[in-house]
Motif scaffolding. Structure first.
Motif, short mmCIF file in Angstrom:
data_model
loop_
_atom_site.label_atom_id
_atom_site.label_comp_id
_atom_site.label_asym_id
_atom_site.label_seq_id
_atom_site.Cartn_x
_atom_site.Cartn_y
_atom_site.Cartn_z
N THR A 140 12.20 -12.84 100.70
CA THR A 140 12.06 -11.46 100.23
C THR A 140 12.75 -11.35 98.88
O THR A 140 13.78 -12.00 98.63
N ALA A 141 12.20 -10.52 98.02
CA ALA A 141 12.78 -10.30 96.69
C ALA A 141 14.11 -9.57 96.84
O ALA A 141 14.21 -8.61 97.62
N GLN A 142 15.11 -10.01 96.10
CA GLN A 142 16.41 -9.36 96.09
C GLN A 142 16.58 -8.50 94.85
O GLN A 142 17.13 -7.42 94.93
N TRP A 143 16.16 -9.02 93.70
CA TRP A 143 16.23 -8.27 92.45
C TRP A 143 15.36 -8.97 91.41
O TRP A 143 14.97 -10.11 91.57
N GLU A 144 15.05 -8.23 90.36
CA GLU A 144 14.29 -8.75 89.22
C GLU A 144 14.99 -8.30 87.95
O GLU A 144 15.47 -7.16 87.88
#
Length: 110
Positions: free
Chosen positions: A27-31
Motif C-alpha cells: 500500500t502507498a504510504q506517501w508520495e
C-alpha cells in the motif's frame, strides 16, 4: 529508531507501478514531487517491508532484482495465475513489474 534497508526501484510511471505493487499486497504510504510536473518518489509498504518507487532517472537502473520472503507465496501466485516452483530453500515465483524489474517471491521451506 530501528535501522532498515529500503530498496529503490526505478519506475517510469509511479501510478502504474503502484497499481501493480498493490496486487502484491503493498500500500502507498506517501508520495513526493518537488513540483507537480516533476518525477514522483513513492513509498510502498507490505507488513514491515518497504520499497521506494522512483521516477527519477538517477536513483536506480531498470531491471533490478528484489527477493521478497512471504508467509504464503501461493496467495500471490494465484493472483498472477502462477504456481510456485520448489527450490532447495523455498517455494518461489518470479514476476516482472511493468518496468521490467524482477521480483522473486518465496516462502521458505520448513
Amino acid at each position: 529508531m530501528d535501522e532498515d534497508v529500503i530498496p529503490i526501484i526505478r519506475v517510469e510511471a509511479a501510478d502504474v507501478a503502484l497499481k501493480w505493487y498493490e496486487l502484491l499486497g503493498f500500500t502507498a504510504q506517501w508520495e513526493h514531487r518537488f513540483e507537480p510536473h516533476l518525477p514522483a518518489f513513492v513509498e510502498v509498504m507490505r507488513g514491515g517491508v518497504r520499497l521506494f518507487l522512483s521516477e527519477h532517472e538517477g536513483d536506480a537502473r531498470p531491471g533490478a532484482l528484489i527477493y521478497l520472503r512471504v508467509s504464503d507465496v501461493d496467495e500471490i501466485a494465484e493472483r498472477f495465475g502462477m504456481r510456485p516452483e520448489p527450490t532447495p530453500w523455498a517455494r518461489e515465483i518470479e514476476l516482472h513489474d511493468p518496468d521490467g524489474n524482477r521480483l522473486r517471491i518465496g516462502t521458505p521451506l520448513g
